[in-house]
Design an enzyme around this catalytic site. Structure first.
Site, PDB file in Angstrom:
ATOM      1  N   LYS A  41     -86.102 -41.168-124.417  1.00  0.00           N
ATOM      2  CA  LYS A  41     -85.101 -40.996-125.476  1.00  0.00           C
ATOM      3  C   LYS A  41     -84.098 -42.154-125.495  1.00  0.00           C
ATOM      4  O   LYS A  41     -84.044 -42.959-124.561  1.00  0.00           O
ATOM      5  CB  LYS A  41     -84.430 -39.630-125.285  1.00  0.00           C
ATOM      6  N   TYR A  54     -88.121 -32.239-134.921  1.00  0.00           N
ATOM      7  CA  TYR A  54     -87.418 -31.121-134.284  1.00  0.00           C
ATOM      8  C   TYR A  54     -87.184 -29.957-135.250  1.00  0.00           C
ATOM      9  O   TYR A  54     -86.275 -29.154-135.040  1.00  0.00           O
ATOM     10  CB  TYR A  54     -86.099 -31.606-133.684  1.00  0.00           C
ATOM     11  N   GLU A 110     -97.643 -33.862-132.095  1.00  0.00           N
ATOM     12  CA  GLU A 110     -96.609 -34.876-131.841  1.00  0.00           C
ATOM     13  C   GLU A 110     -97.222 -36.263-131.638  1.00  0.00           C
ATOM     14  O   GLU A 110     -96.657 -37.271-132.081  1.00  0.00           O
ATOM     15  CB  GLU A 110     -95.774 -34.457-130.629  1.00  0.00           C
ATOM     16  N   ASN A 136     -80.917 -35.819-122.440  1.00  0.00           N
ATOM     17  CA  ASN A 136     -81.694 -35.491-121.244  1.00  0.00           C
ATOM     18  C   ASN A 136     -82.894 -36.417-121.022  1.00  0.00           C
ATOM     19  O   ASN A 136     -83.892 -36.016-120.426  1.00  0.00           O
ATOM     20  CB  ASN A 136     -82.104 -34.012-121.265  1.00  0.00           C
ATOM     21  N   HIS A 171     -88.634 -36.575-123.413  1.00  0.00           N
ATOM     22  CA  HIS A 171     -89.312 -35.449-124.067  1.00  0.00           C
ATOM     23  C   HIS A 171     -90.686 -35.257-123.450  1.00  0.00           C
ATOM     24  O   HIS A 171     -91.348 -36.230-123.095  1.00  0.00           O
ATOM     25  CB  HIS A 171     -89.474 -35.746-125.565  1.00  0.00           C
TER      26      HIS A 171
HETATM   27  N1  UDP Z   1     -81.055 -29.518-126.716  1.00  0.00           N
HETATM   28  C1  UDP Z   1     -79.662 -29.517-126.812  1.00  0.00           C
HETATM   29  N2  UDP Z   1     -78.986 -28.373-126.486  1.00  0.00           N
HETATM   30  C2  UDP Z   1     -79.619 -27.239-126.068  1.00  0.00           C
HETATM   31  C3  UDP Z   1     -81.018 -27.250-125.956  1.00  0.00           C
HETATM   32  C4  UDP Z   1     -81.711 -28.400-126.302  1.00  0.00           C
HETATM   33  O1  UDP Z   1     -79.066 -30.525-127.203  1.00  0.00           O
HETATM   34  O2  UDP Z   1     -78.938 -26.235-125.780  1.00  0.00           O
HETATM   35  C5  UDP Z   1     -81.798 -30.733-127.067  1.00  0.00           C
HETATM   36  C6  UDP Z   1     -82.330 -31.478-125.839  1.00  0.00           C
HETATM   37  O3  UDP Z   1     -82.309 -32.883-126.109  1.00  0.00           O
HETATM   38  C7  UDP Z   1     -83.740 -30.948-125.749  1.00  0.00           C
HETATM   39  C8  UDP Z   1     -84.126 -30.830-127.232  1.00  0.00           C
HETATM   40  O4  UDP Z   1     -82.928 -30.375-127.851  1.00  0.00           O
HETATM   41  O5  UDP Z   1     -84.599 -31.809-125.022  1.00  0.00           O
HETATM   42  C9  UDP Z   1     -85.265 -29.881-127.534  1.00  0.00           C
HETATM   43  O6  UDP Z   1     -84.964 -28.619-126.951  1.00  0.00           O
HETATM   44  P1  UDP Z   1     -86.075 -27.787-126.181  1.00  0.00           P
HETATM   45  O7  UDP Z   1     -85.519 -26.427-125.958  1.00  0.00           O
HETATM   46  O8  UDP Z   1     -87.391 -27.922-126.893  1.00  0.00           O
HETATM   47  O9  UDP Z   1     -86.117 -28.524-124.754  1.00  0.00           O
HETATM   48  P2  UDP Z   1     -87.252 -29.428-124.075  1.00  0.00           P
HETATM   49  O10 UDP Z   1     -88.596 -28.909-124.539  1.00  0.00           O
HETATM   50  O11 UDP Z   1     -86.989 -30.853-124.510  1.00  0.00           O
HETATM   51  O12 UDP Z   1     -87.044 -29.256-122.594  1.00  0.00           O
HETATM   52 MG    MG Z   2     -89.292 -28.546-126.426  1.00  0.00          MG
END
Ligand code: UDP
Ligand code: MG
Length: 139
Positions: free
Chosen positions: A11, A51, A128, A114, A117
């Site tokens: 990211k 997203y 994706e 974070n 991805h």
């Molecule tokens: N995210 C965020 N706040 C949250 C949860 C997710 O900003 O409370 C962002 C974070 O960058 C995350 C992305 O949204 O990686 C997609 O969320 P997901 O729950 O799919 O998490 P991932 O699969 O990336 O672990």
């Molecule tokens: Mg996810």
């Protein structure tokens, strides 16, 4: 549906901080083969679509801003049991909850920023990967 591929993005925060090399090293060391890879930047439209599943969530707007603010490294990775093994390698969404040694524990700063991805299913890995790469870009 194949089970040996996943899709990842390093990211914008990872690229900004100069972590591309260190993160790719972890990915290689964990046994993933790089099938496709590029430095690219998502448009607002791209990020909103990528997203879309999160569009009703309170963090959607910030997530789109974050993911479009600079370049990312997009890649398709190959390994047996790729999706689950890669999720283990990157760690929990919130780096505060991520296991020691995981990419998010090492390189992420917050649940929003974070670092990386990883696809959450074989079906999404295929969707994706196809979102970012044409067939001729896979090796
Ligand atoms: N995210 C965020 N706040 C949250 C949860 C997710 O900003 O409370 C962002 C974070 O960058 C995350 C992305 O949204 O990686 C997609 O969320 P997901 O729950 O799919 O998490 P991932 O699969 O990336 O672990
Ligand atoms: Mg996810």
């Amino acid at each position: 549906m194949r089970t040996d591929r996943t899709f990842t993005m390093l990211k914008p925060d990872s690229v900004e901080k100069g972590y591309i090399g260190a993160i790719l090293e972890k990915i290689n060391a964990a046994g993933f083969k790089i099938v496709a890879m590029k430095l690219t930047q998502m448009t607002r439209r791209d990020a909103m679509k990528f997203y879309e599943v999160h569009k009703e969530r309170p963090f959607y707007g910030e997530l789109v801003e974050y993911m479009t603010r600079g370049p990312i490294v997009a890649a398709i990775l190959e390994k047996e049991n790729a999706v689950a093994d890669f999720r283990t390698l990157i760690g929990a969404t919130n780096p505060a909850d991520a296991a020691e040694g995981t990419i998010r524990k090492l390189y992420a700063t917050s649940i929003g920023e974070n670092a990386i991805h990883g696809s959450d299913s074989d079906e999404n890995a295929a969707i994706e990967g196809a979102f970012h790469f044409a067939g001729r870009e896979l090796f």
